[in-house]
Design a protein around this motif. Structure first.
Motif, mmCIF file in Angstrom:
data_model
loop_
_atom_site.group_PDB
_atom_site.id
_atom_site.type_symbol
_atom_site.label_atom_id
_atom_site.label_comp_id
_atom_site.label_asym_id
_atom_site.label_seq_id
_atom_site.Cartn_x
_atom_site.Cartn_y
_atom_site.Cartn_z
ATOM 1 N N ASP A 1 -39.747 -74.360 55.179
ATOM 2 C CA ASP A 1 -41.188 -74.111 55.227
ATOM 3 C C ASP A 1 -41.542 -72.679 54.853
ATOM 4 O O ASP A 1 -42.587 -72.430 54.224
ATOM 5 N N SER A 2 -40.696 -71.738 55.212
ATOM 6 C CA SER A 2 -41.019 -70.332 54.983
ATOM 7 C C SER A 2 -40.910 -69.909 53.523
ATOM 8 O O SER A 2 -41.392 -68.837 53.163
ATOM 9 N N GLU B 1 -30.191 -69.983 58.493
ATOM 10 C CA GLU B 1 -31.427 -70.724 58.270
ATOM 11 C C GLU B 1 -31.389 -71.435 56.929
ATOM 12 O O GLU B 1 -30.988 -70.845 55.911
ATOM 13 N N GLU C 1 -39.581 -60.161 55.405
ATOM 14 C CA GLU C 1 -39.024 -61.240 56.235
ATOM 15 C C GLU C 1 -37.966 -62.058 55.477
ATOM 16 O O GLU C 1 -37.242 -62.843 56.092
ATOM 17 N N ASP C 2 -37.888 -61.898 54.178
ATOM 18 C CA ASP C 2 -36.856 -62.589 53.398
ATOM 19 C C ASP C 2 -35.537 -61.832 53.385
ATOM 20 O O ASP C 2 -34.548 -62.317 52.824
#
Length: 124
Positions: free
Chosen positions: A62-63, A46, A89-90
């Motif tokens: 975006d995240s 990603e 989530e990272d």
């Protein structure tokens, strides 16, 4: 050839910060656009952030917008990724990459050289 070595990964609690570094050697560093990507288990690589050769243009996924900052020091042949407000989530392996093309890109396919990656784990 360009060799890239990432450092600065580790485990941190949610809400914490880490700064990743990517040291380049080999060919002259400054003409390269540089990017950071990440890959979690079972997921595709990603895009995270990219910076052009001069440091004057940056892109973010975006995240991570508003939480991560990419920068570079051409005198030290190093690119950085400051990561704040980390969440579980990272969690991923983070890779830096170099791209000699003329346009700054967010695409994995455009980057020519890759580091081995550094693990970032964010505990909840």
């Amino acid at each position: 050839q360009v060799q890239l070595v990432e450092s600065g990964g580790g485990e941190v609690q949610a809400g914490g910060s880490l700064r990743l570094s990517c040291a380049a050697s080999g060919r002259t560093f400054s003409p390269y656009h540089m990017g950071w990507f990440r890959q979690a288990p079972g997921q595709e690589r990603e895009f995270v952030a990219a910076i052009n050769w001069s440091g004057g243009k940056t892109y973010y996924g975006d995240s991570v917008k508003g939480r991560f900052t990419i920068s570079r020091d051409n005198a030290k042949n190093t690119v950085y990724l400051q990561m704040n407000s980390l969440t579980p989530e990272d969690t991923a392996v983070y890779y830096c990459a170099a791209d000699l093309s003329s346009l700054l890109s967010t695409s994995v396919d455009k980057y020519d050289y890759w580091g081995q990656g550094t693990q970032v784990t964010v505990a909840s």
